[in-house]
Design an enzyme around this catalytic site. Structure first.
Site, short mmCIF file in Angstrom:
data_model
loop_
_atom_site.label_atom_id
_atom_site.label_comp_id
_atom_site.label_asym_id
_atom_site.label_seq_id
_atom_site.Cartn_x
_atom_site.Cartn_y
_atom_site.Cartn_z
N CYS A 51 0.81 -1.22 0.00
CA CYS A 51 0.00 0.00 0.00
C CYS A 51 0.85 1.27 0.00
O CYS A 51 0.33 2.35 -0.22
CB CYS A 51 -0.96 0.01 1.19
N CYS A 125 -1.92 -1.37 9.63
CA CYS A 125 -1.40 -0.09 10.13
C CYS A 125 -1.00 -0.19 11.61
O CYS A 125 0.02 0.37 12.01
CB CYS A 125 -2.42 1.02 9.93
#
Length: 163
Positions: A51, A125
């Site tokens: 990402c 994350c």
């Protein structure tokens, strides 16, 4: 979840595709501890090649009144999505003032739980944030030549995370 978007002086709501908690959005819009620490005692850099999220975490170590090493200051610089920025900010809040031993016990789950959850597609994350903290502490031990602590935490390696 919606975001505010300013265009030509007008504010309008824009629907997002990911359902972030209100706490994630609040921290994303008002993150704490952004920036670098000059002469940092440790720097952790982790990223997700899928990402493109990249986090740098900086730590300053001092001794408390008991003579224990604590994280006196923790700052971050992150290139990433709302969840990446929110988790970066949250890890600094969770770690600041903790002993190094306590900070090393902060888990990926602790980060997500402190944000009142993350969408499954964004859990990587919280992984990055915890890994960045651990990497900064390991960098601190490496710079000090503390082989005993490096050996103790040799099983902790920042990982590549996929969506």
């Amino acid at each position: 979840m919606s975001l505010l978007k300013k265009a030509s002086g007008k504010t309008k709501m824009v629907k997002t595709t990911t359902n972030y908690s209100k706490k994630v959005m609040r921290i994303f819009l008002h993150p704490k501890n952004i920036g670098e620490i000059k002469n940092a005692d440790g720097i952790g850099k982790v990223g997700n090649p899928v990402c493109g999220d990249v986090m740098w975490l900086y730590i300053k170590v001092a001794k408390n009144k008991k003579g224990q090493e604590i994280l006196k200051d923790v700052k971050f610089k992150t290139f990433g999505c709302a969840a990446a920025i929110a988790t970066s900010s949250m890890i600094t809040e969770l770690a600041k003032g903790k002993t190094i031993e306590q900070a090393m016990k902060i888990t990926r789950g602790d980060v997500a739980d402190s944000l009142e959850g993350l969408p499954p597609i964004k859990m990587h994350c919280s992984n990055l944030a915890a890994d960045a903290l651990h990497a900064a502490i390991l960098d601190y031990y490496r710079k000090r030549g503390n082989k005993a602590m490096l050996s103790k935490y040799s099983n902790l390696k920042p990982q590549e995370h996929e969506h």
